[in-house]
Design a protein around this motif. Structure first.
Motif, PDB file in Angstrom:
ATOM      1  N   GLU A 176       0.824  -1.208   0.000  1.00  0.00           N
ATOM      2  CA  GLU A 176       0.000   0.000   0.000  1.00  0.00           C
ATOM      3  C   GLU A 176       0.860   1.259   0.000  1.00  0.00           C
ATOM      4  N   SER A 230       3.380   1.886  -2.937  1.00  0.00           N
ATOM      5  CA  SER A 230       2.639   2.285  -4.134  1.00  0.00           C
ATOM      6  C   SER A 230       2.141   3.717  -4.018  1.00  0.00           C
ATOM      7  N   ASN A 231       1.595   4.069  -2.849  1.00  0.00           N
ATOM      8  CA  ASN A 231       1.082   5.426  -2.655  1.00  0.00           C
ATOM      9  C   ASN A 231       2.177   6.466  -2.869  1.00  0.00           C
ATOM     10  N   LYS A 265      -3.330  -1.252  -7.836  1.00  0.00           N
ATOM     11  CA  LYS A 265      -2.521  -0.125  -7.357  1.00  0.00           C
ATOM     12  C   LYS A 265      -1.039  -0.402  -7.588  1.00  0.00           C
ATOM     13  N   ASN A 283      -8.880   2.213  -7.206  1.00  0.00           N
ATOM     14  CA  ASN A 283      -8.415   3.315  -6.363  1.00  0.00           C
ATOM     15  C   ASN A 283      -7.053   3.850  -6.791  1.00  0.00           C
ATOM     16  N   GLY A 284      -6.179   2.986  -7.273  1.00  0.00           N
ATOM     17  CA  GLY A 284      -4.820   3.399  -7.628  1.00  0.00           C
ATOM     18  C   GLY A 284      -4.696   4.120  -8.951  1.00  0.00           C
TER      19      GLY A 284
END
Length: 753
Positions: free
Chosen positions: A410, A413-414, A484, A566-567
């Motif tokens: 997570e 990636s963010n 993502k 979302n990604g």
């Protein structure tokens, strides 16, 4: 509208006022929400018969009739009536803000105004006396552990009509604790560092020189005419606060040899003490308010409905209330954002959503955090790479993760997605090469996480959705994280190419392409993507307990999820090609919105419709616009949750979650500012091959005006506006950058190069 809990706050300086009408007080401190104390704030008027009528922020006096509130992006107005004498009392609190004006935005001061106007009638209530020509108004405070004194002061440095900072005033002093009062079940307080408390000085100055101290020394009174609305006759006050001592601690092995480094509020470099602050706040009042009201007028142009507008105004102030902007003793600058009641600093997955604020109004604040997150990278020997921590501290102590476990896929990636978005959106590629080694390490980990070459990560899969079912929260081979990860690998390839690291960049492209094909083959269930492709709990461990799950069937694996794509929002904002079939993504988004809908928006999945996170609903809504998915307007559901959570016995500020969680006083609601990007469908790529490319593609079926906030020249006061007229024609008023208008009409029609 109805009275409800409402926060007014300052950027980075922690000074805030949280109005709690149902608890008859204001939560207040120069250190901000969760570090504050209840103030009994008595503001109102004296009726001709001597009755003191007040707004509901005090246990004293008689409440005014029909109290209500009216909000704007930078201000809140409270109104109540003296029904016996046909008078209307108004109290306005203004928190000045003007994008990218650092000194104006962080000044720890509020501007207050009171006025009394005559009204012809108050419902069918019969007056009990003649309407007076003038009335006395007052402001009085009591606060635990606080020294309060009133003085007539002098008009030094001012004039008869505009006194200086030594005019009639209230002075407050107290010790501000640095251990937060929090409702979090694990009680993450300030920590074990040396910081315990700070000395706070505050002052409320009357700009009307005729104000007089109350006899008890805890209030001011002023007599003013009852004047018609718009007359300009009002009581003007300035409320400032100052903390000169250190109030933040950074302890990190990559800085200062691991020794603690203390930080002071950044505003101290501009105003060394309260006297200097109040001098500028008073003498600069008109100019500061003019800037702030100009911004309010720009925001008022946006064609939002009532629920959207309230949500934007509320979440904007909630975001400001969570910000820290400091100067550290080692000479560096620090900016971070608390995660509401959780108190974590700059949680990466939270800032991933909040970054729409930075991209829209203030990119530099994102750049500061992109430089700070590498401090909490951890090595990952098995992959030869690294993982980023979930957060960068808790309370007033920063420098290491405070959350109980990692979210490696997570957060890696963010970070990569935000770094790419920042570079392309602003045209500033200066952060890429200094962080090239970090990018490589994050990529090595992301590639490693697919342990069975399925295209899905199967290690490090705990995610941000930490109140969800196991299938949604930490199942292996999640579709949400898989997509993502694909987007992040494409982002990394772009960044690595710009850092002259082509070999790894090409590998990223290859891995991402193979993974995207696998995701579409293995996770597509005919009308939506599965939450995950693992259907059992075999070898699955509860991320919180570290123990295997006591059942075999993984309930919810085949549910409809609002997180699937979302990604992809940030890449779409900067004109990156979509790595998966758009028709499938559009169908997934539309069907998940239908199947997961609950009372206050959509739950995480169709198996948990009450597990609502407002910020993720908003993110999904914005993504729907960029994917051209026809989604229902749901802002009224999100606003219903805010009203329910901030009236009567509840006081949670902006709350992201329903009753099974308590993400309260939360910054993430500012995701709604994405309406300013998504509705005109603004796309910006300032690093595009052949030169920067900026496009808009608004819905042309109804007239509208969208200020293109991300294209504004705030220093020059110029904000271009995307206008759709009644015939569906699209133009850009006040254009600064060349903008391509993609109107949605037949190809070639209405395009401006």
């Amino acid at each position: 509208m109805q009275l409800m809990t409402w926060t007014m706050a300052r950027l980075g300086s922690r000074f805030s006022l949280m109005f709690e009408p149902y608890r008859r007080c204001v939560m207040h401190s120069a250190m901000g929400r969760l570090l504050d104390e209840p103030v009994d704030l008595m503001v109102g008027l004296v009726e001709p018969d001597g009755t003191e009528r007040v707004l509901p922020f005090t246990t004293r006096g008689t409440p005014l009739y029909n109290c209500e509130q009216f909000d704007r992006i930078n201000s809140i107005t409270y109104r109540g009536y003296s029904e016996k004498y046909r008078l209307r009392f108004e109290f306005n609190v203004h928190s000045v803000f003007y994008p990218q004006n650092e000194q104006l935005c962080m000044m720890p001061a509020f501007y207050l105004e009171m006025r009394v106007n005559p009204v012809d009638r108050v419902r069918w209530i019969k007056p009990q006396g003649e309407q007076p020509d003038k009335v006395k108004m007052f402001i009085r405070l009591t606060r635990p552990g606080t020294s309060i004194s009133a003085s007539a002061g002098e008009a030094a440095g001012g004039s008869a009509s505009v006194p200086g900072p030594t005019g009639p005033r209230l002075d407050l002093s107290y010790t501000g604790r640095l251990s937060a009062a929090t409702e979090h079940p694990k009680d993450p307080v300030a920590g074990d560092g040396a910081l315990r408390s700070v000395t706070v000085r505050e002052r409320i100055v009357s700009l009307n020189p005729d104000a007089r101290p109350d006899a008890d020394g805890q209030g001011l009174t002023l007599e003013l005419p009852v004047s018609e609305e718009g007359s300009g006759i009002k009581w003007r006050l300035v409320w400032g606060a100052h903390v000169a001592e250190p109030m933040l601690e950074l302890t990190n092995p990559k800085r200062n040899g691991g020794k603690p480094t203390l930080g002071k509020f950044r505003y101290v470099q501009y105003w060394r003490d309260l006297d200097a602050l109040m001098t500028e706040a008073v003498t600069g009042r008109d100019d500061l308010l003019a800037h702030s009201r100009r911004m309010e007028k720009v925001f008022d142009q946006m064609p939002l409905n009532g629920a959207q507008r309230h949500l934007l105004h509320q979440s904007y102030q909630a975001y400001l209330n969570n910000t820290f902007w400091c100067d550290l003793a080692d000479g560096s600058e620090w900016f971070s954002v608390w995660e509401g009641t959780c108190l974590f600093h700059s949680t990466i997955d939270v800032e991933y959503n909040v970054c729409l604020f930075y991209l829209t109004l203030w990119p530099r604040l994102l750049a500061l955090q992109l430089d700070q997150w590498p401090l909490v990278e951890k090595p990952h020997p098995a992959s030869g790479g690294g993982i980023l921590s979930h957060d960068i501290g808790v309370g007033v102590h920063t420098g290491k993760q405070a959350y109980p476990h990692d979210m490696p896929v997570e957060e890696n990636s963010n970070y990569l997605l935000m770094l790419q978005a920042y570079a392309h959106w602003t045209g500033d590629a200066s952060l890429i090469k200094p962080h090239a080694d970090l990018i490589e390490r994050l990529v090595k980990y992301l590639i490693w996480t697919d342990r069975d070459d399925s295209g899905f990560p199967s290690e490090g899969v705990a995610n941000t959705i930490d109140d969800a079912s196991p299938a949604t929260q930490y199942a292996r081979r999640q579709t949400y994280l898989a997509i993502k990860r694909v987007a992040a690998l494409h982002a990394a390839a772009d960044l690595l190419e710009r850092a002259d690291r082509s070999e790894l960049a090409q590998k990223c492209v290859g891995v991402a392409g193979t993974a995207a094909a696998s995701i579409q083959r293995l996770a597509w269930l005919g009308d939506h993507f599965a939450v995950c492709i693992d259907q059992t709990t075999e070898d699955m461990v509860d991320v919180w307990s570290g123990k295997p799950l006591p059942y075999r069937e993984l309930t919810g694996w085949d549910g409809y999820s609002i997180y699937t794509a979302n990604g992809l929002l940030l890449p779409l904002l900067i004109d990156r090609p979509c790595p998966l079939d758009v028709e499938k993504l559009r169908a997934d988004l539309t069907n998940a919105t239908r199947e997961a809908q609950g009372r206050y928006g959509c739950g995480h999945t169709s198996f948990e419709v009450d597990n609502v996170w407002v910020s993720q609903n908003l993110w999904r809504d914005h993504l729907g616009r960029y994917l051209d998915a026809r989604l229902p307007m749901m802002a009224h559901h999100y606003w219903d949750l805010q009203v329910m959570s901030n009236t009567h016995d509840q006081s949670h500020g902006f709350i992201d979650t329903y009753v099974n969680n308590n993400l309260a006083f939360y910054p993430r609601g500012i995701t709604c500012l994405g309406w300013a990007l998504a509705e005109p469908r603004l796309v910006i790529d300032r690093l595009a091959a052949g030169g920067e490319r900026i496009t808009v593609e608004p819905d042309t079926h109804w007239p509208q005006r969208w200020p293109l906030l991300a294209l504004a020249d705030w220093k020059a006061g110029k904000v271009p506006v995307c206008v759709v007229d009644a015939k569906g024609n699209v133009t850009i008023e006040g254009q600064i950058d060349p903008v391509v208008i993609r109107s949605g009409k037949p190809e070639g029609a209405g395009l401006i190069g």
